[in-house]
Design a protein around this motif. Structure first.
Motif, mmCIF file in Angstrom:
data_model
loop_
_atom_site.group_PDB
_atom_site.id
_atom_site.type_symbol
_atom_site.label_atom_id
_atom_site.label_comp_id
_atom_site.label_asym_id
_atom_site.label_seq_id
_atom_site.Cartn_x
_atom_site.Cartn_y
_atom_site.Cartn_z
ATOM 1 N N TYR A 76 0.422 -10.383 2.295
ATOM 2 C CA TYR A 76 0.324 -8.942 2.518
ATOM 3 C C TYR A 76 -0.839 -8.357 1.722
ATOM 4 O O TYR A 76 -1.598 -7.514 2.223
ATOM 5 N N SER A 77 -0.988 -8.792 0.465
ATOM 6 C CA SER A 77 -2.080 -8.266 -0.355
ATOM 7 C C SER A 77 -3.435 -8.677 0.207
ATOM 8 O O SER A 77 -4.389 -7.890 0.209
ATOM 9 N N VAL A 80 -4.326 -6.500 3.231
ATOM 10 C CA VAL A 80 -4.831 -5.153 2.940
ATOM 11 C C VAL A 80 -6.355 -5.153 2.945
ATOM 12 O O VAL A 80 -6.996 -4.237 3.465
ATOM 13 N N ASP A 81 -6.946 -6.200 2.391
ATOM 14 C CA ASP A 81 -8.407 -6.289 2.392
ATOM 15 C C ASP A 81 -8.952 -6.503 3.794
ATOM 16 O O ASP A 81 -10.069 -6.098 4.109
ATOM 17 N N LEU A 241 0.274 -0.236 8.717
ATOM 18 C CA LEU A 241 -0.427 -0.040 7.454
ATOM 19 C C LEU A 241 -1.838 0.490 7.691
ATOM 20 O O LEU A 241 -2.347 1.292 6.903
ATOM 21 N N TYR A 242 -2.448 0.078 8.783
ATOM 22 C CA TYR A 242 -3.799 0.524 9.124
ATOM 23 C C TYR A 242 -3.846 2.045 9.246
ATOM 24 O O TYR A 242 -4.766 2.705 8.757
ATOM 25 N N ILE A 245 -2.338 3.921 5.646
ATOM 26 C CA ILE A 245 -2.970 3.780 4.335
ATOM 27 C C ILE A 245 -3.923 4.933 4.011
ATOM 28 O O ILE A 245 -4.168 5.235 2.855
ATOM 29 N N LEU A 249 -7.137 3.173 0.759
ATOM 30 C CA LEU A 249 -7.927 1.946 0.744
ATOM 31 C C LEU A 249 -9.188 2.102 -0.094
ATOM 32 O O LEU A 249 -9.542 1.226 -0.872
ATOM 33 N N THR A 312 -3.309 -2.211 -8.665
ATOM 34 C CA THR A 312 -3.061 -0.915 -8.030
ATOM 35 C C THR A 312 -3.127 0.225 -9.041
ATOM 36 O O THR A 312 -3.789 1.245 -8.805
#
Length: 385
Positions: A76-77, A80-81, A241-242, A245, A249, A312
């Motif tokens: 998941y992390s 995010v990238d 999430l896109y 967020i 980001l 974070t």
């Protein structure tokens, strides 16, 4: 883990049903999801992953549950990238906002299928050659160094890979968007649409990211069932999430540093594991190396949570401090150096400027936000070709 065949089919079948429901809903009503809608769906997928981990705990024990959670958090992390590159793709192809859900959904499904093949190949190689952990570990450490040092420059532009360039050259395409259609017939000829190219761009780009995410999760668990489910759960919530967020980001200024530490940790863990099972004749005479510590999964899980938490918190603190410094330098409204610009203090965007943007263009960083230019992306470590 002893997972029966019906267990594999049941698990994959249920996940496929959830994905098909998503596809059906989006196909019937292409739209830009609200924050509340995206939040509800994301919370559902996160809760489903947590419950699945508890099921693994109940069925196979805490060791495997810890491996699943560690793998899921890691995937998941890293995902995010990936969002930063997805944003660049959307901006590069000027995807209309109401069609971005459809493109993301189909691109993610392609990514899941390709990752499934990747995971199966990884399992076969690992079972046949234990020394591959040396290669995986060295590659993750190399990737971590590239991330930490910035590697190549991130120019906030998406460069199409060779597959896309070949497809665009080989197959005639229309420049007009035709909803979610992948091909159209014009003047008796079948042409591909920009939607097909975007979907392929999303799917193949995610496959490039799998080059380090798959070895990373195999450093946490050797169970293909957990590797597959952790990847699917991470990708299933990626679309929500896109959109959810937002401006977060670009505030994660230390994301690449955190990912570098995470990948380096798992890379070292892989090398240590390889030393435990060593059979290479030029290392310790082909015998396992004694005295090398073995990192328990609970320590790995704790380290992952700590790394992500510190990344974070530090990122948000830095972003907040920078915002306050910029506000102090701008001064009161109307008295700053750019006070001659109508509509507000320096950095504001007036309606005329927004009107000049192409329909559906998304700035790199988050939907509707400015590009993130203060941290190297993991994409910089991959050659688009």
């Amino acid at each position: 883990m002893n997972v029966p065949v019906w267990g594999w089919f049941l698990t994959i079948g249920l996940m496929a049903v959830f994905l098909m429901i998503d596809v059906f809903v989006i196909a019937r009503r292409p739209h830009v999801p609200s924050m509340a809608e995206a939040g509800r769906h994301l919370a559902f997928y996160v809760a489903a992953a947590v419950l699945f981990g508890l099921f693994v705990w109940f069925e196979w024990g805490g060791q495997y549950a810890g491996e699943f959670y560690a793998g899921w958090l890691t995937e998941y992390s890293l995902s995010v990238d990936n969002l930063f590159v997805f944003l660049l793709i959307m901006a590069s192809f000027k995807v209309p906002q109401k069609l971005q859900q459809s493109a993301l959904m189909i691109g993610i499904i392609i990514a899941i299928i390709l990752r499934g093949v990747f995971i199966a190949l990884g399992a076969v190689v690992i079972n046949a050659y234990s020394w591959v952990f040396y290669i995986f570990g060295a590659f993750l450490v190399y990737t971590a160094v590239k991330l930490a040092t910035g590697g190549e420059t991130d120019d906030d532009e998406y460069h199409e890979n060779r597959l896309l360039l070949w497809i665009e050259k080989r197959f005639p395409a229309t420049k007009e968007w035709n909803g979610t259609r992948l091909t159209v017939i014009e003047k008796g000829k079948r042409l591909i649409t920009p939607m097909l190219i975007v979907i392929l761009a999303l799917g193949t780009t995610d496959l490039l990211f799998a080059l380090d995410s798959i070895p990373a999760i195999y450093g946490l668990t050797k169970e293909p069932f957990l590797v597959l489910t952790a990847n699917i759960f991470a990708l299933m919530g990626l679309r929500q999430l896109y959109f959810l967020i937002g401006g977060l980001l670009k505030k994660l200024v230390y994301l690449s540093i955190g990912l570098a530490v995470l990948l380096a940790f798992i890379g070292v863990k892989l090398v240590m594991h390889a030393l435990h099972e060593n059979n290479l004749p030029f290392i310790n005479g082909g015998q396992p190396v004694e005295g090398v510590p073995d990192i328990p999964i609970l320590v790995s899980l704790g380290a992952i949570v700590l790394i992500l938490g510190v990344t974070t918190i530090a990122s948000l603190w830095r972003s907040s401090r920078d915002a306050k410094l910029e506000a102090a330098q701008a001064g009161p409204l109307g008295s700053g150096p750019d006070s001659s610009v109508e509509g507000g203090p320096a950095g504001s965007v007036d309606s005329a400027d927004r009107a000049d943007r192409p329909d559906g263009a998304v700035s790199a960083g988050a939907p509707g936000d400015a590009p993130r230019d203060d941290a190297p992306s993991r994409a910089a470590t991959h050659d688009a070709s």
